[in-house]
Structure formats: structure tokens, C-alpha cells
Motif scaffolding. Structure first.
Motif, PDB file in Angstrom:
ATOM      1  N   GLN A 222       0.823  -1.210   0.000  1.00 45.89           N
ATOM      2  CA  GLN A 222       0.000   0.000   0.000  1.00 45.89           C
ATOM      3  C   GLN A 222       0.860   1.263   0.000  1.00 45.89           C
ATOM      4  OE1 GLN A 222      -2.318   1.534   3.493  1.00 45.89           O
ATOM      5  NE2 GLN A 222      -4.058   1.076   2.176  1.00 45.89           N
ATOM      6  N   LEU A 223       1.808   1.342   0.913  1.00 45.02           N
ATOM      7  CA  LEU A 223       2.641   2.539   0.970  1.00 45.02           C
ATOM      8  C   LEU A 223       3.594   2.615  -0.222  1.00 45.02           C
ATOM      9  CD1 LEU A 223       3.760   3.553   4.577  1.00 45.02           C
ATOM     10  CD2 LEU A 223       3.122   5.032   2.682  1.00 45.02           C
ATOM     11  N   ILE A 224       4.129   1.494  -0.638  1.00 45.70           N
ATOM     12  CA  ILE A 224       5.026   1.513  -1.786  1.00 45.70           C
ATOM     13  C   ILE A 224       4.279   1.937  -3.046  1.00 45.70           C
ATOM     14  CG2 ILE A 224       6.392   0.019  -3.307  1.00 45.70           C
ATOM     15  CD1 ILE A 224       7.405  -1.398  -0.815  1.00 45.70           C
ATOM     16  N   SER A 225       2.995   1.629  -3.135  1.00 48.87           N
ATOM     17  CA  SER A 225       2.215   2.041  -4.311  1.00 48.87           C
ATOM     18  C   SER A 225       2.177   3.551  -4.462  1.00 48.87           C
ATOM     19  CB  SER A 225       0.785   1.494  -4.228  1.00 48.87           C
ATOM     20  OG  SER A 225       0.013   2.186  -3.245  1.00 48.87           O
ATOM     21  N   THR A 226       2.324   4.280  -3.360  1.00 45.47           N
ATOM     22  CA  THR A 226       2.261   5.746  -3.430  1.00 45.47           C
ATOM     23  C   THR A 226       3.483   6.336  -4.129  1.00 45.47           C
ATOM     24  OG1 THR A 226       3.322   6.100  -1.263  1.00 45.47           O
ATOM     25  CG2 THR A 226       0.928   5.796  -1.296  1.00 45.47           C
ATOM     26  N   LEU A 227       4.536   5.553  -4.290  1.00 39.51           N
ATOM     27  CA  LEU A 227       5.716   6.054  -5.001  1.00 39.51           C
ATOM     28  C   LEU A 227       5.411   6.346  -6.457  1.00 39.51           C
ATOM     29  CD1 LEU A 227       8.462   3.718  -3.488  1.00 39.51           C
ATOM     30  CD2 LEU A 227       7.981   6.106  -2.887  1.00 39.51           C
ATOM     31  N   ALA A 228       4.350   5.734  -6.990  1.00 33.88           N
ATOM     32  CA  ALA A 228       3.938   6.018  -8.366  1.00 33.88           C
ATOM     33  C   ALA A 228       3.451   7.452  -8.521  1.00 33.88           C
ATOM     34  CB  ALA A 228       2.843   5.046  -8.798  1.00 33.88           C
ATOM     35  N   ALA A 229       3.058   8.080  -7.403  1.00 34.97           N
ATOM     36  CA  ALA A 229       2.589   9.464  -7.424  1.00 34.97           C
ATOM     37  C   ALA A 229       3.620  10.409  -6.824  1.00 34.97           C
ATOM     38  CB  ALA A 229       1.273   9.572  -6.656  1.00 34.97           C
ATOM     39  N   SER A 230       4.886   9.975  -6.833  1.00 32.75           N
ATOM     40  CA  SER A 230       5.949  10.778  -6.237  1.00 32.75           C
ATOM     41  C   SER A 230       6.901  11.299  -7.299  1.00 32.75           C
ATOM     42  CB  SER A 230       6.739   9.928  -5.226  1.00 32.75           C
ATOM     43  OG  SER A 230       7.618   9.035  -5.912  1.00 32.75           O
ATOM     44  N   GLY A 231       7.838  12.113  -6.861  1.00 29.67           N
ATOM     45  CA  GLY A 231       8.824  12.667  -7.773  1.00 29.67           C
ATOM     46  C   GLY A 231       9.880  11.682  -8.220  1.00 29.67           C
ATOM     47  N   ILE A 232       9.880  10.466  -7.675  1.00 34.03           N
ATOM     48  CA  ILE A 232      10.839   9.449  -8.113  1.00 34.03           C
ATOM     49  C   ILE A 232      10.156   8.353  -8.927  1.00 34.03           C
ATOM     50  CG2 ILE A 232      12.369   9.914  -6.158  1.00 34.03           C
ATOM     51  CD1 ILE A 232      11.435   7.229  -4.956  1.00 34.03           C
ATOM     52  N   ALA A 233       8.924   8.596  -9.354  1.00 32.85           N
ATOM     53  CA  ALA A 233       8.183   7.570 -10.099  1.00 32.85           C
ATOM     54  C   ALA A 233       8.903   7.157 -11.370  1.00 32.85           C
ATOM     55  CB  ALA A 233       6.778   8.082 -10.413  1.00 32.85           C
ATOM     56  N   THR A 234       9.430   8.122 -12.107  1.00 28.92           N
ATOM     57  CA  THR A 234      10.114   7.802 -13.356  1.00 28.92           C
ATOM     58  C   THR A 234      11.364   6.974 -13.097  1.00 28.92           C
ATOM     59  OG1 THR A 234       9.300   9.840 -14.360  1.00 28.92           O
ATOM     60  CG2 THR A 234      11.153   8.770 -15.431  1.00 28.92           C
TER      61      THR A 234
END
Length: 277
Positions: A222-234
């Protein structure tokens, strides 16, 4: 990575990433702080409210409910995906009408002196031109209009996300971890907010430091999924499945001391700043 670079990543983010943001982070992290921020501003029925960096409308809809049908609310954000999510959501019954605009904070498409209240929840740290954004908010306010701003303090004061940053550092390296912590937590000093508000011409400035509880599922996904909406997603798109698995395992180990009754029980800390035009 600077906080402003995170802002640019939001501008280009796709709808699926912003949906994760809305599904996971908004109810747990942003909605409770939105209520606290608006309670402090004491919005009255019939007032006009400007929400800058409105995202998916977490603050916007609550402000519309507070202002009532005689009020007026405008939400501005530079992310088309965020605004697309916002426009799918209905405000509560008897709320003020809401207009959404795609625009950067330093070029707001609103008239001078048109609003009683301006609010910016967790946006100021991302702006490339913070002074320009505050000048625009001041321009939009009527004399004696009120402004309310929320900015996260240090990542260490949000232990669940600090555990995620530590896992990124251990598995993927310092550069990516520094990019992560340099985003939402890139302006942790309340004194910096005061200086910016003073330079923009605001008065009666006060800043408080507050904490609220924060709960996530114990499952690392759940928390790791939020990285897709972060500045390091790419950057994460280049990470191998093996490294992703190690990241999840490392995060679960780091956060284990926060797991109680099957959930991650943590807190978040933010500075809330208020001032008058």
C-alpha cells in the motif's frame, strides 16, 4: 531533487498515478489536515475561497461546504490529472459552487481582490517561485483577507514515510533516497514560511506545529504504491523486479515496530501558517 522538481512531476503525472494518490494518501493524510486547516481559518457562509495547488480537491470540497450555497470556491492546480480526479467528485449538499482551473501558483487566473480566504495545503514547498505564488495569493485576497498554509515539517516526524525513505536508501541508494525526502519534506522550517509571508506583505502571521495520527495497512504494497505518485516515479520504472521485492522486504522490516493490530500506526507533523492581507 528539489521540491519544485516534484511539482513538475505532478504536472506530467498520469491519471492512474493520481488515482493512487487520491485513493491511498488523501483519506489517510490529506483529508484530516484539510479539516484542521479550514477549522483554523473559520470560513463563514457566503465567503469566497481560493484553493491553490488544490490537487484532487480535498480542501476545495470542504471549503465549499463551509462557505455554503451563497459562497464561491475556486481550485487551481497545474496537474491535469489531479484536476481530472477533482472534477469527478461531488461536493456535499448545500455547498458553494466550485470552479477548477489548470494554472501554476505564480500565475493564477483570478481577479484582484476577489476572495476572502486563500488556502494552500502542502503546495508551497513544491513551487518553483514561492515568492511569486504568495504574491499572487495576496493579490487575489480582499483587504483583511485571510491565508492559511500547511507545509510538512521533517520526514523524521512522519515515521512511516521515514521508514520508506530508509528502505529506498538501503536498496536503491542515496541519490534516489535524497530525491524522495527532498520533495514534500523539502521546506521543514516554520521560520522559512514566516519569512516568505513577511516578504509578500502579509501581516498578523502566526505559525503552529501540529501532529495528527496516520495509519496505513501493514502490507508494504500500500505505501510503496504511493511512489507512483511521487517525484521518483520515473526513476522507479527502471528498477528491476528483484530490487522492487527487496524494497518491499526492507520496508516491512524497517516499519515493523510501528505495526499494531495489523496496521502501521504512525503520525505526521506539519507547520500551519496563517496571516492577513
Amino acid at each position: 531533487m528539489t521540491s519544485s522538481t516534484w511539482g513538475a512531476s505532478f504536472e506530467s503525472a498520469g491519471l492512474s498515478a493520481m488515482q493512487v494518490y487520491d485513493d491511498v494518501l488523501v483519506p489517510r493524510l490529506f483529508a484530516p489536515w484539510a479539516r484542521l486547516l479550514l477549522d483554523e481559518l473559520e470560513i463563514e457562509e457566503g465567503e469566497a475561497v481560493l484553493d491553490v495547488a488544490c490537487g484532487p480537491g480535498s480542501v476545495t470540497r470542504l471549503a465549499a461546504a463551509a462557505a455554503g450555497p451563497r459562497g464561491r470556491v475556486t481550485g487551481c492546480d497545474l496537474s491535469p490529472a489531479m484536476l481530472a480526479v477533482a472534477r469527478t467528485k461531488r461536493a456535499a449538499a448545500a455547498s458553494a459552487p466550485i470552479d477548477y482551473h489548470e494554472a501554476p501558483a505564480d500565475r493564477l487566473p483570478v481577479a484582484d481582490a476577489g476572495y476572502d480566504v486563500a488556502v494552500c495545503q502542502q503546495g508551497l514547498q513544491f513551487f518553483a517561485d514561492r515568492a511569486g505564488a504568495l504574491a499572487e495569493m495576496r493579490r487575489a485576497l480582499r483587504p483583511n483577507g485571510r491565508i492559511g498554509i500547511a507545509v510538512w515539517s521533517t520526514i523524521e516526524e512522519t515515521p512511516a514515510l521515514a521508514a520508506l525513505e530508509a528502505a529506498i536508501r538501503e536498496v536503491l541508494g542515496d541519490q534516489l533516497a535524497d530525491k524522495y525526502r527532498g520533495g514534500p519534506w523539502g521546506m521543514p522550517r516554520g521560520e522559512d514560511i514566516v519569512e516568505l509571508l513577511e516578504a509578500a506583505g502579509f501581516t498578523a502571521i502566526r505559525v503552529t506545529h501540529r501532529t495528527l495520527p496516520l495509519t496505513f495497512d501493514a502490507d508494504a504494497s500500500q505505501l510503496i504504491s504511493t511512489l507512483a505518485a511521487s517525484g521518483i516515479a520515473t526513476d522507479l520504472e527502471e528498477v528491476s523486479p528483484t530490487a522492487r521485492k527487496r524494497l518491499a522486504e526492507t520496508f516491512e522490516r524497517n516499519v515493523s515496530e510501528l505495526v499494531i493490530d495489523g496496521t502501521i500506526q504512525s503520525e505526521a507533523a506539519s507547520h500551519l501558517a496563517f496571516a492577513v492581507r
